[in-house]
Motif scaffolding. Structure first.
Motif, PDB file in Angstrom:
ATOM      1  N   LEU A   1      -8.369  -0.381   5.772  1.00  0.00           N
ATOM      2  CA  LEU A   1      -8.223  -1.837   6.081  1.00  0.00           C
ATOM      3  C   LEU A   1      -9.067  -2.802   5.051  1.00  0.00           C
ATOM      4  N   THR A   2      -9.790  -2.128   4.220  1.00  0.00           N
ATOM      5  CA  THR A   2     -10.432  -2.795   2.880  1.00  0.00           C
ATOM      6  C   THR A   2      -9.993  -2.157   1.759  1.00  0.00           C
ATOM      7  N   GLY A   3     -10.536  -2.878   0.523  1.00  0.00           N
ATOM      8  CA  GLY A   3     -10.491  -2.491  -0.658  1.00  0.00           C
ATOM      9  C   GLY A   3      -9.301  -2.071  -1.227  1.00  0.00           C
ATOM     10  N   THR A   4      -9.007  -1.315  -2.082  1.00  0.00           N
ATOM     11  CA  THR A   4      -7.784  -0.944  -2.633  1.00  0.00           C
ATOM     12  C   THR A   4      -6.704  -0.278  -1.835  1.00  0.00           C
ATOM     13  N   GLU A   5      -7.401   0.330  -0.799  1.00  0.00           N
ATOM     14  CA  GLU A   5      -6.381   1.132   0.033  1.00  0.00           C
ATOM     15  C   GLU A   5      -5.561   0.417   1.148  1.00  0.00           C
ATOM     16  N   LYS A   6      -6.149  -1.053   1.174  1.00  0.00           N
ATOM     17  CA  LYS A   6      -5.455  -1.990   2.152  1.00  0.00           C
ATOM     18  C   LYS A   6      -4.085  -2.335   1.794  1.00  0.00           C
ATOM     19  N   TYR A   7      -3.832  -2.285   0.399  1.00  0.00           N
ATOM     20  CA  TYR A   7      -2.567  -2.688   0.048  1.00  0.00           C
ATOM     21  C   TYR A   7      -1.875  -1.842  -0.668  1.00  0.00           C
ATOM     22  N   TYR A   8      -0.540  -1.697  -0.421  1.00  0.00           N
ATOM     23  CA  TYR A   8       0.420  -0.622  -1.111  1.00  0.00           C
ATOM     24  C   TYR A   8       1.600  -1.191  -1.629  1.00  0.00           C
ATOM     25  N   THR A   9       2.423  -0.687  -2.547  1.00  0.00           N
ATOM     26  CA  THR A   9       3.373  -1.016  -3.015  1.00  0.00           C
ATOM     27  C   THR A   9       4.676  -0.683  -2.185  1.00  0.00           C
ATOM     28  N   TYR A  10       5.400  -1.261  -1.470  1.00  0.00           N
ATOM     29  CA  TYR A  10       6.303  -0.872  -0.481  1.00  0.00           C
ATOM     30  C   TYR A  10       7.492  -0.182  -1.280  1.00  0.00           C
ATOM     31  N   LYS A  11       8.051   0.769  -0.715  1.00  0.00           N
ATOM     32  CA  LYS A  11       9.076   1.598  -1.108  1.00  0.00           C
ATOM     33  C   LYS A  11       9.911   1.914  -0.032  1.00  0.00           C
ATOM     34  N   PHE A  12      11.352   1.724  -0.199  1.00  0.00           N
ATOM     35  CA  PHE A  12      12.137   1.591   1.036  1.00  0.00           C
ATOM     36  C   PHE A  12      12.164   3.090   1.907  1.00  0.00           C
ATOM     37  N   ILE A  13      12.265   4.089   1.197  1.00  0.00           N
ATOM     38  CA  ILE A  13      12.021   5.449   1.580  1.00  0.00           C
ATOM     39  C   ILE A  13      10.741   6.250   1.168  1.00  0.00           C
ATOM     40  N   GLN A  14      10.258   6.055  -0.044  1.00  0.00           N
ATOM     41  CA  GLN A  14       9.105   6.993  -0.445  1.00  0.00           C
ATOM     42  C   GLN A  14       7.925   6.320   0.378  1.00  0.00           C
ATOM     43  N   ARG A  15       7.758   4.975   0.454  1.00  0.00           N
ATOM     44  CA  ARG A  15       6.353   4.616   0.973  1.00  0.00           C
ATOM     45  C   ARG A  15       6.450   3.062   1.986  1.00  0.00           C
ATOM     46  N   ASN A  16       6.645   3.381   3.319  1.00  0.00           N
ATOM     47  CA  ASN A  16       6.474   2.388   4.291  1.00  0.00           C
ATOM     48  C   ASN A  16       5.858   2.643   5.300  1.00  0.00           C
ATOM     49  N   CYS A  17       5.923   1.979   6.439  1.00  0.00           N
ATOM     50  CA  CYS A  17       5.009   2.194   7.720  1.00  0.00           C
ATOM     51  C   CYS A  17       4.929   3.431   8.176  1.00  0.00           C
ATOM     52  N   THR A  18       6.260   4.068   7.995  1.00  0.00           N
ATOM     53  CA  THR A  18       6.090   5.567   8.586  1.00  0.00           C
ATOM     54  C   THR A  18       5.794   6.464   7.736  1.00  0.00           C
ATOM     55  N   THR A  19       6.095   6.496   6.545  1.00  0.00           N
ATOM     56  CA  THR A  19       5.367   7.214   5.428  1.00  0.00           C
ATOM     57  C   THR A  19       3.794   7.482   5.411  1.00  0.00           C
ATOM     58  N   LYS A  20       3.278   6.005   5.485  1.00  0.00           N
ATOM     59  CA  LYS A  20       1.926   5.770   5.509  1.00  0.00           C
ATOM     60  C   LYS A  20       1.186   6.523   6.621  1.00  0.00           C
ATOM     61  N   ALA A  21       1.914   6.501   7.820  1.00  0.00           N
ATOM     62  CA  ALA A  21       1.503   6.956   9.016  1.00  0.00           C
ATOM     63  C   ALA A  21       1.243   8.538   8.835  1.00  0.00           C
ATOM     64  N   VAL A  22       2.346   9.180   8.136  1.00  0.00           N
ATOM     65  CA  VAL A  22       2.583  10.511   8.102  1.00  0.00           C
ATOM     66  C   VAL A  22       1.505  10.871   7.130  1.00  0.00           C
ATOM     67  N   ASP A  23       1.329  10.270   6.047  1.00  0.00           N
ATOM     68  CA  ASP A  23       0.371  10.657   5.032  1.00  0.00           C
ATOM     69  C   ASP A  23      -1.036  10.535   5.569  1.00  0.00           C
ATOM     70  N   LEU A  24      -1.432   9.688   6.392  1.00  0.00           N
ATOM     71  CA  LEU A  24      -2.587   9.520   6.956  1.00  0.00           C
ATOM     72  C   LEU A  24      -3.042  10.705   7.740  1.00  0.00           C
ATOM     73  N   PHE A  25      -2.021  10.966   8.711  1.00  0.00           N
ATOM     74  CA  PHE A  25      -2.300  11.960   9.666  1.00  0.00           C
ATOM     75  C   PHE A  25      -2.568  13.372   8.741  1.00  0.00           C
ATOM     76  N   ASN A  26      -1.589  13.510   7.907  1.00  0.00           N
ATOM     77  CA  ASN A  26      -1.686  14.899   7.106  1.00  0.00           C
ATOM     78  C   ASN A  26      -2.946  14.829   6.237  1.00  0.00           C
ATOM     79  N   SER A  27      -3.714  13.933   5.857  1.00  0.00           N
ATOM     80  CA  SER A  27      -4.702  13.724   5.129  1.00  0.00           C
ATOM     81  C   SER A  27      -6.054  14.394   5.938  1.00  0.00           C
ATOM     82  N   VAL A  28      -5.905  14.408   7.307  1.00  0.00           N
ATOM     83  CA  VAL A  28      -7.170  14.745   8.261  1.00  0.00           C
ATOM     84  C   VAL A  28      -6.713  16.213   9.015  1.00  0.00           C
TER      85      VAL A  28
END
Length: 371
Positions: A128-155
């Motif tokens: 929610l803060t800093g550089t991690e708050k913002y991301y460049t949207y990509k239709f397939i590669q980076r969106n609300c779903t892929t961000k959630a998947v990446d976050l879960f897989n990171s932990v």
């Protein structure tokens, strides 16, 4: 001050978990929001919910937020450098918003350990803060779903969440049914997408695709999803205008063909040629990989502009060769499209273009090879 507050909150959360690490009341779930008719809501939405009734916590973390007021919004969106951002707010606000939009809300409660939950909440708050708050949207590669998947897989253990049902299905074939009741929106989506969307779909990038795959996911030899709930079931009636169908397209293209009017035909070719130039150039301008290498330029062919120009200049020889080139492109396009799912919505253009090109060929006479 803001950073200090966030750090304090993270420290407070860890203390709360440390008090009862094995029997905490925190519930972590994935929220999947149903589809709607607008282009930005056509494919649904994914969010993460953290709930603890004993402590009065019920927050939703949303990675699909953007600002319509962003300067040059359309230009930046087309270019592919549009900045989306993460936000968190009470679940009550989240539910109210989607109830108001009459979009279903489904919840999947996850079976996570206390350690997983602590790591996840830390990651959520950090995003929610800093550089991690913002991301460049990509239709397939980076969106609300892929961000959630990446976050879960990171932990979680490496690649816990992935696409289980990989088949020969392409990204385009997955996307195609979503605009079932909006023909012209479906047409626009499929003619602007290029070869990238015809690749095999190996990535989880759509909300309902993630929802289905979560039900198949195991963590420590146990189902990751503890329970599925329907928090709100929308009673949606698809918005379908009487004119929004392939029959309207067939009617207007048929009318253009039937009129046999040179001005009308020239205008039609000019419109298609300009679209072809846009499709050809936007792939070099935009960072969206999905619109690069757009073979639809063979149908919306910039050469049609040359045919109009040479015909206006009464240069029969160049009209003839330009027309032959356009017809060859049309044949190649048709053969290439036989295996493509969107042949069923572009065929009226194929037929119309072929019929409209033939008179230019006849008027210029048969080709003559110079010796």
């Amino acid at each position: 001050m803001k950073r200090l507050l966030v750090l304090s909150l993270l420290f407070f959360i860890q203390i709360l978990f440390a008090q009862n690490p094995t029997q905490d009341k925190v519930i972590v779930s994935v929220l999947t929001v149903g589809t709607a008719d607008a282009s930005h809501s056509l494919y649904g939405h994914t969010a993460i919910r953290i709930k603890d009734d004993s402590r009065g916590i019920d927050r939703v973390y949303n990675y699909g937020m953007f600002d319509f007021g962003t300067p040059n919004f359309i230009v930046r969106f087309v270019k592919g450098d549009m900045q989306y951002f993460a936000g968190a707010y009470p679940y009550a606000d989240f539910e109210y918003n989607y109830r108001y939009e009459n979009r279903s809300i489904y919840e999947q409660i996850l079976n996570l350990s206390s350690e997983n939950k602590i790591a996840l909440i830390n990651a959520l708050e950090s995003s929610l803060t800093g550089t991690e708050k913002y991301y460049t949207y990509k239709f397939i590669q980076r969106n609300c779903t892929t961000k959630a998947v990446d976050l879960f897989n990171s932990v979680l253990p490496k690649e816990t969440i992935y696409k289980h049902d990989v088949s020969e299905t392409t990204y385009r074939e997955i996307l195609y049914p979503y605009a079932e009741h909006q023909f012209f929106q479906k047409l626009g989506i499929n003619i602007i997408f290029g070869a990238e969307t015809d690749l095999q779909a190996t990535k989880l990038f759509l909300p309902f695709d993630l929802k289905n795959n979560l039900d198949q996911t195991q963590l420590n030899n146990k189902p990751l999803v503890l329970a599925n709930k329907t928090l709100f079931e929308a009673n949606r009636v698809p918005e379908k205008a009487w004119w929004d169908s392939i029959y309207t397209l067939v009617f207007f293209l048929g009318l253009i063909v039937a009129l046999k009017n040179k001005i009308v035909t020239r205008t039609y070719f000019i419109v298609l040629g300009i679209l072809g130039i846009f499709f050809a150039l936007v792939g070099f301008y935009s960072f969206h990989e999905e619109i690069a290498w757009n073979y639809n330029v063979l149908l919306f062919n910039p050469v049609l502009l040359l045919i109009v120009y040479f015909d206006w200049k009464k240069n029969k020889k160049l009209v003839m060769w330009s027309t032959y080139f356009a017809l060859v492109c049309l044949v190649l396009y048709t053969l290439f499209m036989i295996s493509k799912i969107h042949l069923g919505i572009v065929w009226p253009f194929i037929v119309a273009n072929g019929v409209l090109l033939l008179p230019f060929l006849k008027a210029s006479g048969p080709p003559k090879m110079e010796r």
